[in-house]
Design an enzyme around this catalytic site. Structure first.
Site, PDB file in Angstrom:
ATOM      1  N   VAL A  12       0.834  -1.211   0.000  1.00  0.00           N
ATOM      2  CA  VAL A  12       0.000   0.000   0.000  1.00  0.00           C
ATOM      3  C   VAL A  12       0.868   1.260   0.000  1.00  0.00           C
ATOM      4  O   VAL A  12       0.595   2.220  -0.736  1.00  0.00           O
ATOM      5  CB  VAL A  12      -0.991  -0.005   1.192  1.00  0.00           C
ATOM      6  CG1 VAL A  12      -1.882   1.229   1.147  1.00  0.00           C
ATOM      7  CG2 VAL A  12      -1.859  -1.264   1.170  1.00  0.00           C
ATOM      8  N   GLU A 124     -10.269   5.984   5.469  1.00  0.00           N
ATOM      9  CA  GLU A 124     -11.146   5.514   4.381  1.00  0.00           C
ATOM     10  C   GLU A 124     -10.691   4.162   3.829  1.00  0.00           C
ATOM     11  O   GLU A 124     -11.505   3.293   3.514  1.00  0.00           O
ATOM     12  CB  GLU A 124     -11.159   6.564   3.256  1.00  0.00           C
ATOM     13  CG  GLU A 124     -12.060   6.235   2.094  1.00  0.00           C
ATOM     14  CD  GLU A 124     -13.518   6.153   2.496  1.00  0.00           C
ATOM     15  OE1 GLU A 124     -14.123   7.175   2.812  1.00  0.00           O
ATOM     16  OE2 GLU A 124     -14.066   5.022   2.503  1.00  0.00           O
ATOM     17  N   ILE A 131     -13.266   1.564  -1.974  1.00  0.00           N
ATOM     18  CA  ILE A 131     -14.678   2.003  -2.000  1.00  0.00           C
ATOM     19  C   ILE A 131     -14.895   3.130  -1.000  1.00  0.00           C
ATOM     20  O   ILE A 131     -14.540   2.989   0.169  1.00  0.00           O
ATOM     21  CB  ILE A 131     -15.638   0.873  -1.558  1.00  0.00           C
ATOM     22  CG1 ILE A 131     -15.366  -0.418  -2.301  1.00  0.00           C
ATOM     23  CG2 ILE A 131     -17.084   1.296  -1.717  1.00  0.00           C
ATOM     24  CD1 ILE A 131     -16.214  -1.564  -1.770  1.00  0.00           C
ATOM     25  N   GLU A 185      -4.047 -10.894   3.131  1.00  0.00           N
ATOM     26  CA  GLU A 185      -3.214 -10.405   4.221  1.00  0.00           C
ATOM     27  C   GLU A 185      -1.961 -11.274   4.292  1.00  0.00           C
ATOM     28  O   GLU A 185      -1.946 -12.396   3.780  1.00  0.00           O
ATOM     29  CB  GLU A 185      -3.975 -10.511   5.549  1.00  0.00           C
ATOM     30  CG  GLU A 185      -5.240  -9.684   5.595  1.00  0.00           C
ATOM     31  CD  GLU A 185      -4.968  -8.199   5.486  1.00  0.00           C
ATOM     32  OE1 GLU A 185      -4.192  -7.666   6.278  1.00  0.00           O
ATOM     33  OE2 GLU A 185      -5.523  -7.567   4.565  1.00  0.00           O
ATOM     34  N   LYS A 200     -13.218  -4.842   9.958  1.00  0.00           N
ATOM     35  CA  LYS A 200     -13.899  -3.831   9.144  1.00  0.00           C
ATOM     36  C   LYS A 200     -15.329  -3.621   9.651  1.00  0.00           C
ATOM     37  O   LYS A 200     -15.817  -2.495   9.699  1.00  0.00           O
ATOM     38  CB  LYS A 200     -13.893  -4.261   7.680  1.00  0.00           C
ATOM     39  CG  LYS A 200     -12.486  -4.269   7.087  1.00  0.00           C
ATOM     40  CD  LYS A 200     -12.452  -5.014   5.767  1.00  0.00           C
ATOM     41  CE  LYS A 200     -11.072  -5.023   5.153  1.00  0.00           C
ATOM     42  NZ  LYS A 200     -10.961  -5.977   4.036  1.00  0.00           N
ATOM     43  N   GLY A 297      -6.212  -4.716  -3.007  1.00  0.00           N
ATOM     44  CA  GLY A 297      -5.263  -4.468  -4.093  1.00  0.00           C
ATOM     45  C   GLY A 297      -4.528  -3.167  -3.861  1.00  0.00           C
ATOM     46  O   GLY A 297      -5.030  -2.246  -3.204  1.00  0.00           O
TER      47      GLY A 297
HETATM   48  N1  HSE Z   1      -6.959  -8.898   2.675  1.00  0.00           N
HETATM   49  C1  HSE Z   1      -7.914  -7.848   2.513  1.00  0.00           C
HETATM   50  C2  HSE Z   1      -9.019  -8.364   1.589  1.00  0.00           C
HETATM   51  C3  HSE Z   1      -7.252  -6.645   1.937  1.00  0.00           C
HETATM   52  O1  HSE Z   1      -8.814  -9.390   0.940  1.00  0.00           O
HETATM   53  O2  HSE Z   1     -10.073  -7.766   1.521  1.00  0.00           O
HETATM   54  C4  HSE Z   1      -8.036  -5.404   2.062  1.00  0.00           C
HETATM   55  O3  HSE Z   1      -8.376  -5.115   3.372  1.00  0.00           O
END
Ligand code: HSE
Length: 403
Positions: A12, A124, A131, A185, A200, A297
């Site tokens: 990232v 975000e 998104i 991950e 999340k 990604g």
């Molecule tokens: N490993 C996470 C996924 C990456 O596949 O959604 C983004 O948070």
């Protein structure tokens, strides 16, 4: 000129630098000033990298540099990332992050710290990759009482489930492919056992309620027990299997869970395939709205971090972030939740199934002699678990049915 620093030059972090470079001109216009990366912090060396001259190993260079007003934390984890975020915010430097683990674990504290030092903590990219979902919850949807949030919050598991269904591929091979594409991950367990989606969901639920929803209060199941046979039965029943994060207000309480569900075509999440994520928000005035896009990604996630950087750059010296209280949400137990359930059961247990789960529907394949599928009518979770206990190892797998 607005100077920023990037903490962590991995997937990232390097994406953040790339987005800033590739969209330099339009970003300058939107931020009303040029944004320049002054430092990149990483323990590793990157010989030959075009940004090698910006690489530093000592965070204090960044923290003590008054020219740096915004820091991107793309390190991940809750160790050094937590310490560096606090130190940056205490010096009035805004922090933009993709680190959902840190936001879920320490969000309210870091938001309060940012507010106290007239800067911002922005995240975000922590939910749904590229998104926009945090910003809608904090701005466009603030007139709503949010009743529920339901979403596909993990790209890796959605990619795996989609490929298993469409290509009849096996779980391990698809996990490997998701890792190669940079979706997964570092520890794939976080994806496949639902922990990433759980973090999340904790963030989204906390924003929905304005109170803290802790990850350890979210009932979490992953997809590692889903087999090709389950997917085949689901398809035969006109459904697909999705890992859903669901957060629902029940009076003053909230019900939160991450688990695989059989989803029917009447639910918009049914059509969300591959690495795509989608979050469906139900408000008491607007009704349903859905936010859809690439949930994982390098560049989609980096784009969301840079979007936050631009927002911070436009509002230097002002607090624009949301607030969620440290006060813990009031949780409703799962036992009383009503669902239909899919069971894959060993052949021979048909009569027992009909006795324990009357009025259910059998799904069969002529070429599968060893088991059959069964979908119950709606029942309470606690009654379902009790009856499954009676059947013991006759039950091969169980999955909730959405809707
Ligand atoms: N490993 C996470 C996924 C990456 O596949 O959604 C983004 O948070």
């Amino acid at each position: 000129m607005i100077y920023i620093a990037v903490l962590g030059y991995g997937t990232v972090g390097s994406g953040v630098v790339e987005v800033l470079e590739r969209n330099k001109e339009s970003i300058r216009r939107k931020a009303t000033d040029e944004i320049s990366v002054k430092y990149i912090l990483d323990l590793r060396e990157f010989p030959g990298d075009p940004y090698e001259d910006k690489l530093v190993h000592d965070v204090n260079l960044i923290l003590e540099d008054p020219e740096v007003s915004i820091v991107c934390e793309t390190m991940g984890g809750v160790g050094a990332a937590y310490q560096f975020t606090k130190l940056a915010l205490e010096r009035g430097k805004s922090v933009c992050t993709s680190n959902k683990e840190l936001v879920a674990a320490h969000g309210p504290e870091l938001l309060a710290l940012a507010r106290a030092h007239t800067c911002n903590y922005m995240f975000e990219a922590s939910v749904g990759g590229g998104i926009p979902i945090i910003r809608p919850l904090n701005s466009a949807l603030t007139a709503e009482e949010i009743e529920s949030i339901e979403g596909i919050l993990n790209g890796t598991t959605n990619y795996i489930l989609t490929k298993m269904e469409k290509e009849g591929a096996d779980f391990e091979e698809m996990l490997r492919r998701a890792q190669e594409k940079g979706y997964a991950e570092r520890n794939p367990e976080a994806d496949v056992e639902g922990h990433d989606a759980c973090r999340k969901l904790a963030i989204l639920s906390s924003l929905m309620l304005g109170k803290n929803v802790s990850v350890d209060k979210i009932h979490t199941e992953g997809i590692s027990k889903i087999t090709a046979a389950d997917i085949r039965y689901a398809k035969e029943a006109g459904r697909t299997i999705k890992l859903l994060g669901i957060s629902r207000r029940v009076g003053e309480k909230v019900q939160v869970m991450v688990a695989p569900f059989l989803v029917g075509p009447d639910n918009p999440l049914h059509a969300v395939d591959g690495v795509f994520n989608a979050v469906c928000v139900t408000g008491n005035m607007l009704g349903k709205s859905m936010y859809y896009g690439k949930g994982a990604g390098k560049l989609p996630t980096a784009s969301a971090v840079v979007g936050d950087v631009i927002d911070c750059a436009r509002h230097l010296g002002k607090v624009i972030t949301c607030f969620w209280d440290e006060e813990e949400a009031d949780y409703a137990g799962l036992e009383e939740v009503e669902n239909r359930f899919f069971l894959r059961v060993k052949t021979g247990a048909e009569e027992a199934m009909e006795a324990l789960f009357p009025q259910g529907k059998i799904v069969r394949f002529p070429d599968r002699k060893e088991d059959f599928g069964y979908i119950t009518v709606s029942m309470k979770e606690k009654d379902f678990q009790e009856r499954c206990g009676i059947l013991g190892d006759t039950v091969c797998n169980t999955i909730r049915v959405e809707g």
